[in-house]
Design an enzyme around this catalytic site. Structure first.
Site, short mmCIF file in Angstrom:
data_model
loop_
_atom_site.label_atom_id
_atom_site.label_comp_id
_atom_site.label_asym_id
_atom_site.label_seq_id
_atom_site.Cartn_x
_atom_site.Cartn_y
_atom_site.Cartn_z
N ASN A 1 3.87 18.41 12.68
CA ASN A 1 4.17 17.68 11.44
C ASN A 1 4.53 16.23 11.77
O ASN A 1 4.56 15.84 12.93
CB ASN A 1 5.34 18.34 10.69
CG ASN A 1 4.93 19.60 9.96
OD1 ASN A 1 3.80 19.74 9.52
ND2 ASN A 1 5.86 20.53 9.85
N HIS B 1 -0.39 23.29 3.39
CA HIS B 1 -1.26 22.27 3.98
C HIS B 1 -2.64 22.26 3.33
O HIS B 1 -3.65 21.98 3.99
CB HIS B 1 -1.40 22.48 5.50
CG HIS B 1 -0.12 22.34 6.25
ND1 HIS B 1 0.38 21.12 6.65
CD2 HIS B 1 0.78 23.27 6.66
CE1 HIS B 1 1.53 21.31 7.29
NE2 HIS B 1 1.79 22.59 7.31
#
Length: 485
Positions: A127, A54
């Site tokens: 997500n 990320h």
């Protein structure tokens, strides 16, 4: 109007910010030029280690407003009243690529929300897909290593990507999501967000429920084809960041409606599959979506590094009425996320403005450490209990206890009647239209055909066959055609 005076970090005025001090005109520079040395030393340290996953992210501030009564399921204060608003910060991200990667790539997207509640910060880390590739955190470092740059070639290798998936049949469901039409969102505004994990809610009477979070985009879901994404990534690697920034700046505030699926705690033990398995979704027919509220983003950060790069989300940041479930991946992340931030940002990262509570004040006995700024008063003690009116425990747990039984050891998850790795991937394939199926097959074949080892290809094809015979046959034919070209 007189201008403000430029100073060094110690506050001394700077006489010349254009020329370094030297030994005479054209001579060597002087070690005594404190301003020069301070600027160069600080510049060398402007970057911190990027996130292992990320790393490439964007973010914005906004608010969450409760629209429906959910007090029968949770006593979380920020969800207690219809119409109540809570400030939020939301960070979007790609997962596998580095900080300098392009936004328009085939990759899951992070969807992490920090609620600045009056009972402390609540972090919901998710997500844009409701499932994930693996179900046990002990496999996570290996999975990420397989998706990142190879130690020898220095690039992402299809051999590594598909070799791991060949040995992880539980990934078939998420692979079907990733290579389907939603695998490359057109923008962060045009994708859904999911808590993905299973969490626990507890109401005021102490009753426990398990929940899954769904943030449905009010802009509509829009995605890119592989060809569109390749073109966009080449033209503007920052496409999603640009879109989010400019939309908010011109007053177009993206929003999502939050829904939850709810399962009675007593129902979980005998459910037809493991409801805490991150590779599975709960059927909507059995657990329909129940609306909770609306999330709106309406303010861009003033400084991307300070507020997006240094934003720290930890799924163990719960508030009363919300807690963890036995989801193995969630249990692993309860430690791993916070530990990653301690490494990247230091033990006092919770004191940074973007991470600090806003609707309340943190009161604890944490002191010292790198960049400490939490003395908490001249006579404040750093131990508990004490006789000096320091903060005390409440004795009230945040959530209901989880029942445990059996012996310690490395156990596989308990088996339920439908705990296979392929059924839901097949169901997802059969839900797709003919054109969606065609694109899914083409996307998978385009990547899988690049693998050099036949045995790795065959292992992955077996997973698609197990999910749906037609699915497997079509992928096999497409891979064969590409490899014969």
């Amino acid at each position: 109007m007189s201008k403000r005076v430029l100073t060094t970090e110690s506050g001394a005025p700077v006489a010349d910010n254009q020329n370094s001090a030297s030994a005479g005109i054209g001579g060597p520079l002087l070690l005594q030029d404190q301003h020069l040395l301070e600027k160069l030393a600080r510049f060398n340290r402007e970057r911190i280690p990027e996130r292992v996953v990320h790393a490439r992210g964007s973010g914005a501030y906004g608010h969450f407003e409760v629209t429906d009564d959910v007090t029968g399921f949770t006593h979380a204060d920020f969800l207690s009243t219809v119409g109540r608003r809570t400030e939020v910060f939301l960070r979007f991200s790609t997962v596998a690529d580095s900080l300098g990667g392009a936004d328009a790539v085939r990759d899951p997207r992070g969807f992490a929300v920090k609620f600045y509640t009056e009972e402390g910060n609540y972090d919901l880390v998710g997500n844009n897909t409701p499932v994930f590739f693996i179900k046990d955190p002990i496999k996570f470092p290996d999975f990420i290593h397989s998706q990142k740059r190879d130690p020898f070639t220095g690039r992402q290798e299809p051999d590594n990507v598909w070799d791991f998936w060949a040995h992880a049949p539980e990934a078939t469901h998420q692979v079907t999501w990733l290579f389907g039409d939603r695998g490359i969102p057109a923008s962060y505004r045009h994708m859904n967000g999911y808590g993905s994990h299973t969490y626990q809610w507890t109401n005021a009477e102490g009753e426990a429920f398990f929940v899954k979070y769904h943030f449905k985009t009010n802009q509509g879901v829009r995605s890119l084809s592989a060809e569109q994404a390749a073109e966009l990534a080449g033209k503007d690697p920052n496409s999603h960041q640009t879109d989010l920034l400019q939309a908010i700046e011109r007053g177009v505030h993206p929003s999502w409606t939050l829904y939850v699926q709810i399962m009675l705690a007593a129902e979980a033990a005998d459910y037809r599959f493991n409801p805490f398995d991150l590779t599975k979704v709960w059927p909507h027919r059995a657990h329909p979506l129940q609306r909770v509220g609306r999330l709106v983003l309406d303010r861009n950060p003033d400084n991307v590094f300070a507020e997006v790069e240094q934003a720290a989300f930890s799924p163990n940041n719960f508030v009363p009425g919300i807690g963890p479930s036995p989801d193995k991946m969630l249990q692993g992340r309860l430690f791993a996320y916070a530990d990653a931030h301690r490494y990247r940002l230091g033990v006092n990262h919770t004191l940074l403005a973007v991470n600090a509570p806003r609707a309340t004040t943190a009161q604890n006995y944490g002191r010292d450490g790198f960049m400490a700024a939490n003395a908490q008063g001249r006579h404040a003690k750093n131990y508990e209990p004490n006789s000096y009116d320091g903060p005390v425990e409440t004795g009230r747990p945040l959530s209901a206890p989880l029942a445990v039984t059996g012996h310690t050891g490395t156990h596989e998850a308990p088996l339920h009647p439908k705990d296979d790795d392929f059924s839901q991937a097949g169901e997802l394939y059969r839900l797709m239209s003919a054109e969606e199926q065609r694109r899914l097959v083409a996307n998978i074949a385009g990547s899988l055909s690049q693998v050099s080892r036949d045995d790795v290809i065959e292992k992955n094809l077996a997973h698609f066959h197990a999910a749906d015979p037609e699915y497997g046959r079509r992928v096999a034919e497409a891979v064969r055609a590409l490899r014969e070209d």
